[in-house]
Scaffold this motif. Structure first.
Motif, PDB file in Angstrom:
ATOM      1  N   LYS A   7      38.067  37.761  40.551  1.00 41.74           N
ATOM      2  CA  LYS A   7      38.944  38.467  39.603  1.00 41.74           C
ATOM      3  C   LYS A   7      40.423  38.403  40.009  1.00 41.74           C
ATOM      4  O   LYS A   7      41.309  38.672  39.210  1.00 41.74           O
ATOM      5  N   SER A   8      40.675  38.015  41.267  1.00 42.65           N
ATOM      6  CA  SER A   8      42.081  37.979  41.728  1.00 42.65           C
ATOM      7  C   SER A   8      42.685  36.585  41.614  1.00 42.65           C
ATOM      8  O   SER A   8      43.829  36.364  42.016  1.00 42.65           O
ATOM      9  N   TYR A   9      41.914  35.644  41.090  1.00 41.34           N
ATOM     10  CA  TYR A   9      42.409  34.264  40.983  1.00 41.34           C
ATOM     11  C   TYR A   9      42.927  34.014  39.565  1.00 41.34           C
ATOM     12  O   TYR A   9      42.167  34.134  38.590  1.00 41.34           O
ATOM     13  N   PRO A  10      44.169  33.596  39.424  1.00 37.85           N
ATOM     14  CA  PRO A  10      44.690  33.279  38.080  1.00 37.85           C
ATOM     15  C   PRO A  10      43.815  32.271  37.334  1.00 37.85           C
ATOM     16  O   PRO A  10      43.618  32.410  36.115  1.00 37.85           O
ATOM     17  N   ALA A  11      43.249  31.317  38.038  1.00 35.43           N
ATOM     18  CA  ALA A  11      42.400  30.308  37.356  1.00 35.43           C
ATOM     19  C   ALA A  11      41.209  30.963  36.673  1.00 35.43           C
ATOM     20  O   ALA A  11      40.675  30.442  35.682  1.00 35.43           O
ATOM     21  N   ASN A  12      40.805  32.128  37.166  1.00 32.27           N
ATOM     22  CA  ASN A  12      39.669  32.844  36.562  1.00 32.27           C
ATOM     23  C   ASN A  12      40.027  33.459  35.212  1.00 32.27           C
ATOM     24  O   ASN A  12      39.141  33.813  34.429  1.00 32.27           O
ATOM     25  N   LEU A  13      41.339  33.550  34.939  1.00 36.29           N
ATOM     26  CA  LEU A  13      41.776  34.196  33.691  1.00 36.29           C
ATOM     27  C   LEU A  13      41.820  33.219  32.517  1.00 36.29           C
ATOM     28  O   LEU A  13      42.112  33.613  31.387  1.00 36.29           O
ATOM     29  N   VAL A  14      41.532  31.941  32.804  1.00 37.84           N
ATOM     30  CA  VAL A  14      41.605  30.919  31.749  1.00 37.84           C
ATOM     31  C   VAL A  14      40.329  30.963  30.923  1.00 37.84           C
ATOM     32  O   VAL A  14      39.266  30.531  31.382  1.00 37.84           O
ATOM     33  N   HIS A  15      40.420  31.568  29.746  1.00 32.14           N
ATOM     34  CA  HIS A  15      39.288  31.618  28.811  1.00 32.14           C
ATOM     35  C   HIS A  15      39.853  31.525  27.393  1.00 32.14           C
ATOM     36  O   HIS A  15      40.153  32.545  26.770  1.00 32.14           O
ATOM     37  N   PRO A  16      40.051  30.287  26.892  1.00 32.02           N
ATOM     38  CA  PRO A  16      40.639  30.133  25.556  1.00 32.02           C
ATOM     39  C   PRO A  16      39.903  30.996  24.526  1.00 32.02           C
ATOM     40  O   PRO A  16      38.661  30.958  24.448  1.00 32.02           O
ATOM     41  N   LEU A  17      40.673  31.776  23.778  1.00 31.91           N
ATOM     42  CA  LEU A  17      40.059  32.746  22.852  1.00 31.91           C
ATOM     43  C   LEU A  17      39.210  32.040  21.796  1.00 31.91           C
ATOM     44  O   LEU A  17      38.100  32.458  21.486  1.00 31.91           O
ATOM     45  N   GLY A  75      33.400  27.969  43.188  1.00 29.63           N
ATOM     46  CA  GLY A  75      32.094  28.630  43.202  1.00 29.63           C
ATOM     47  C   GLY A  75      32.209  30.090  42.812  1.00 29.63           C
ATOM     48  O   GLY A  75      31.421  30.604  42.002  1.00 29.63           O
ATOM     49  N   GLU A  76      33.230  30.781  43.345  1.00 32.10           N
ATOM     50  CA  GLU A  76      33.381  32.206  43.021  1.00 32.10           C
ATOM     51  C   GLU A  76      33.707  32.412  41.546  1.00 32.10           C
ATOM     52  O   GLU A  76      33.197  33.327  40.905  1.00 32.10           O
ATOM     53  N   ILE A  77      34.558  31.524  40.993  1.00 32.98           N
ATOM     54  CA  ILE A  77      34.943  31.680  39.586  1.00 32.98           C
ATOM     55  C   ILE A  77      33.757  31.382  38.665  1.00 32.98           C
ATOM     56  O   ILE A  77      33.435  32.159  37.764  1.00 32.98           O
ATOM     57  N   VAL A  78      33.078  30.269  38.903  1.00 34.82           N
ATOM     58  CA  VAL A  78      31.962  29.889  38.023  1.00 34.82           C
ATOM     59  C   VAL A  78      30.822  30.903  38.136  1.00 34.82           C
ATOM     60  O   VAL A  78      30.217  31.297  37.138  1.00 34.82           O
ATOM     61  N   ASP A  79      30.564  31.357  39.363  1.00 33.08           N
ATOM     62  CA  ASP A  79      29.458  32.303  39.578  1.00 33.08           C
ATOM     63  C   ASP A  79      29.865  33.759  39.311  1.00 33.08           C
ATOM     64  O   ASP A  79      29.025  34.656  39.349  1.00 33.08           O
ATOM     65  N   GLU A  80      31.176  33.974  39.094  1.00 35.19           N
ATOM     66  CA  GLU A  80      31.719  35.346  38.916  1.00 35.19           C
ATOM     67  C   GLU A  80      31.299  36.241  40.083  1.00 35.19           C
ATOM     68  O   GLU A  80      30.686  37.303  39.923  1.00 35.19           O
TER      69      GLU A  80
END
Ligand code: 6PG
Length: 239
Positions: free
Chosen positions: A210-220, A200-205
Motif C-alpha cells: 500500500k506504500s508503493y506508488p506503483a500499487n496505485l495504478v488501477h485505470p478506472l 510480488g507484494e503488489i500483485v499478491d497485495e
C-alpha cells in the motif's frame, strides 16, 4: 491486471513490442506516454528493429510520463535516451514529439506540460486521456517520478507535478494519478531480480504494497498490463 510473463528481458521486450504494434495498427491515432530509466532501452531497440512505416508513425504522438529537470542533451534526460534508442531510428514527424522541457523552470514546466496535454490529447469526461501510458517501477516501488516518500503527489489536483528524487534531490516533472488512472491502457515494463520483491507484494497485495506508488495504478475504465520477465515475477505467489 493482466500479467504477461516472459522468460527473459529480451522476450519481455518482444512481447510488449508485439502488443504495441497491434495497438498501433488498430487505431487511427495514438497518444502514448513513454517512461524513462533503462528498461525502455531494450524495448525501443526492438521497436526500431521492426521498421514500422512512415504512415504508421504519422499516427503516433509521443509524450513522457516524467522527465528529469535537465537539458535535453544531458545524459540524465529521458528525452535524450529516447532519441538515442528510438527517435533517431524511426520516421516519426517532429510535430508528433511532445517532450517535457527539463531545461525550463520546474513549476512553470509542470503547468506548461499540463496545457500541452489538455490541448493535444482527447478530452474524455473532462480529462486528457492517453491511449497508452508506459510505466517502469523502481526498486522502491516508485513509478513515473512519484516516490514513496512523496506518495501524496499521486492524488495531486494537478495533472503534472514537480517531484524530487529522494537520494539525489534532482527535480523532476511527473504526470500524476488523475491522468495515469484515466488512461485507456497502462503497461508496466518491469524486469530483473531487483524488482521481484515489490512486484510480488503488489500483485499478491501483501507486505508494504500500500506504500508503493506503483500499487496505485488501477485505470478506472482502462486496461492494466504488467509485462514482466521471470526474474521480476519470481516472488508472485497468488497467480
Ligand atoms: C525515470 C523513470 C522511472 C523508471 C523506474 C525504473 O525517469 O527514471 O520514469 O520511473 O521507470 O525508475 O527504471 P529502470 O527501468 O531503469 O529500472
Amino acid at each position: 491486471m493482466q500479467l504477461k510473463i516472459s522468460r527473459t528481458k529480451q522476450q519481455t521486450a518482444e512481447a510488449f513490442t508485439d502488443w504495441l504494434i497491434q495497438l498501433i495498427g488498430s487505431q487511427d491515432s495514438l497518444h502514448i506516454a513513454l517512461s524513462g530509466g533503462s528498461t525502455p532501452k531494450i524495448v525501443f531497440d526492438e521497436l526500431a528493429s521492426r521498421h514500422l512505416s512512415k504512415n504508421d508513425w504519422q499516427k503516433v504522438h509521443l509524450y513522457w510520463g516524467d522527465e528529469r529537470c535537465v537539458s535535453p542533451d544531458d545524459p540524465e534526460s529521458n528525452y535524450k535516451m529516447t532519441v538515442e534508442y528510438l527517435l533517431s531510428k524511426i520516421e516519426i514527424p517532429e510535430e508528433n514529439i511532445h517532450r517535457i522541457k527539463g531545461e525550463n523552470d520546474p513549476r512553470q514546466e509542470a503547468e506548461r506540460y499540463t496545457q500541452v496535454l489538455r490541448e493535444k490529447l482527447p478530452i474524455i469526461d473532462g480529462l486528457p486521456q492517453f491511449d497508452l501510458i508506459i510505466l517502469g517501477m523502481g526498486d522502491d516501488g516508485h513509478t513515473a517520478s512519484i516516490f514513496p516518500y512523496e506518495i501524496g503527489l499521486w492524488n495531486a489536483d494537478q495533472l503534472c507535478e514537480v517531484a524530487e528524487h529522494p537520494n539525489t534531490g534532482q527535480k523532476r516533472i511527473t504526470i500524476t494519478g488523475r491522468i495515469i488512472n484515466h488512461a485507456d491502457n497502462v503497461a508496466f515494463l518491469v524486469t530483473g531480480e531487483s524488482k521481484a520483491e515489490k512486484v510480488g507484494e503488489i500483485v499478491d497485495e501483501r507486505g508494504g504494497y500500500k506504500s508503493y506508488p506503483a500499487n496505485l495504478v488501477h485505470p478506472l475504465n482502462g486496461n492494466l498490463f504488467w509485462f514482466l520477465d521471470e526474474a521480476a515475477a519470481s516472488e508472485i505467489t497468488s497467480q
